[in-house]
Write a protein that holds these residues in place. Sequence first.
Motif, short mmCIF file in Angstrom:
data_model
loop_
_atom_site.label_atom_id
_atom_site.label_comp_id
_atom_site.label_asym_id
_atom_site.label_seq_id
_atom_site.Cartn_x
_atom_site.Cartn_y
_atom_site.Cartn_z
N THR A 299 15.57 4.98 -0.39
CA THR A 299 16.84 4.43 -0.28
C THR A 299 18.63 5.69 -1.11
N LYS A 300 17.96 5.85 -2.35
CA LYS A 300 18.41 6.54 -3.66
C LYS A 300 17.83 8.51 -2.67
N HIS A 301 17.18 8.51 -2.31
CA HIS A 301 16.21 10.03 -2.43
C HIS A 301 16.94 10.59 -0.77
N LEU A 302 17.09 9.56 0.51
CA LEU A 302 17.54 10.59 1.74
C LEU A 302 19.03 10.33 2.19
N SER A 303 19.06 11.81 2.87
CA SER A 303 20.93 11.99 2.72
C SER A 303 20.91 10.96 4.02
N PRO A 304 22.02 10.17 3.69
CA PRO A 304 22.57 9.34 4.47
C PRO A 304 22.91 9.08 5.78
N THR A 305 22.89 10.85 6.58
CA THR A 305 22.54 10.08 7.82
C THR A 305 20.69 10.36 8.13
N ALA B 157 0.70 -1.40 0.13
CA ALA B 157 0.20 0.20 0.33
C ALA B 157 1.04 1.73 -0.06
N ILE B 158 2.27 1.17 0.41
CA ILE B 158 2.63 2.27 0.85
C ILE B 158 3.52 2.81 -0.59
N ALA B 159 3.38 1.56 -1.07
CA ALA B 159 4.85 1.75 -2.60
C ALA B 159 3.86 2.01 -3.54
N ASP B 160 2.37 2.28 -3.49
CA ASP B 160 1.59 2.63 -4.08
C ASP B 160 1.02 3.93 -3.89
N GLU B 161 1.34 3.64 -3.15
CA GLU B 161 0.30 5.46 -2.05
C GLU B 161 1.95 6.81 -3.07
N PHE B 162 3.17 6.28 -2.52
CA PHE B 162 4.06 6.92 -3.55
C PHE B 162 4.17 6.66 -5.30
N ALA B 163 3.31 5.82 -5.31
CA ALA B 163 3.83 5.82 -7.06
C ALA B 163 2.79 7.17 -8.11
N PHE B 164 2.02 7.25 -6.59
CA PHE B 164 1.20 8.77 -7.34
C PHE B 164 1.48 9.40 -7.65
N PHE B 165 2.80 9.62 -6.78
CA PHE B 165 3.26 11.06 -6.45
C PHE B 165 4.37 11.09 -8.27
N GLY B 166 4.85 12.57 -8.64
CA GLY B 166 5.22 12.59 -9.67
C GLY B 166 6.93 12.74 -9.45
N ASP B 167 7.36 13.77 -8.53
CA ASP B 167 8.62 13.66 -7.75
C ASP B 167 8.93 13.56 -6.99
N TRP B 168 10.34 14.09 -6.25
CA TRP B 168 10.54 13.88 -4.64
C TRP B 168 10.31 14.97 -3.84
N THR B 169 9.87 15.58 -4.59
CA THR B 169 8.84 17.92 -3.92
C THR B 169 7.60 17.25 -3.88
N GLU B 170 6.88 16.47 -3.61
CA GLU B 170 5.73 15.62 -3.17
C GLU B 170 5.62 14.95 -2.94
N ARG B 171 6.79 13.40 -3.15
CA ARG B 171 6.59 12.89 -2.00
C ARG B 171 7.39 13.22 -0.29
N TYR B 172 7.97 14.01 -0.73
CA TYR B 172 8.82 14.74 0.97
C TYR B 172 7.68 15.67 1.88
N GLN B 173 7.29 16.13 1.08
CA GLN B 173 6.14 16.93 1.51
C GLN B 173 4.77 15.75 1.93
N TYR B 174 4.00 14.97 1.55
CA TYR B 174 3.39 13.61 1.49
C TYR B 174 4.43 12.98 2.90
N VAL C 241 11.14 0.82 1.68
CA VAL C 241 12.66 1.35 1.73
C VAL C 241 12.90 2.00 0.30
N GLN C 242 13.43 0.62 -0.57
CA GLN C 242 14.52 0.52 -1.89
C GLN C 242 12.82 0.31 -2.54
N GLN C 243 11.40 -0.15 -2.38
CA GLN C 243 10.35 -0.25 -3.69
C GLN C 243 10.11 1.93 -3.69
N ILE C 244 10.06 2.78 -2.74
CA ILE C 244 9.93 3.76 -3.01
C ILE C 244 11.22 4.76 -2.76
N GLY C 245 11.91 3.95 -3.24
CA GLY C 245 12.95 4.74 -3.69
C GLY C 245 13.79 5.68 -2.45
#
Length: 144
Positions: free
Chosen positions: A116-122, A15-32, A110-114
Amino acid sequence: MSHPQEPTAAEAQTAIADEFAFFGDWTERYQYLIDLGRQLPAFPEQDKTEEHRVHGCQSMVWLIPSGDASRLHFAAASDSAIVSGLIALVLRVYSDRPAQEIVDTQPDFVQQIGLTKHLSPTRSNGLAAMLARIKAHASGVLAA
């Protein structure tokens, strides 16, 4: 008492992966994520103690487990808006589950919604520390 309509950990991840798939970009995903974090249940100030703190996070994160092997509940909070959103996702997958399910569930979302790539290392380290703490608690309960 588990109710059939409650999603399993695996279903929650899908369900989480599906929700995040709705958002076109990471700006929207961060807002979510920030919006999800705002919906976390209130966390009592007096519980924001060193004992409950998750180390390995750059921001402050507190985590309190309760319950037993049949159903473990986790309450958590952070002083960071994005990390609060991550907590909301983690709790959705891992809280109010049998200890064995918690131990057996890999955090695939974590991997499915990306993340891993979009979070800072910390933030990634903080997320890993939180997941490790939850799994360690579940393992401890099972071993007891």
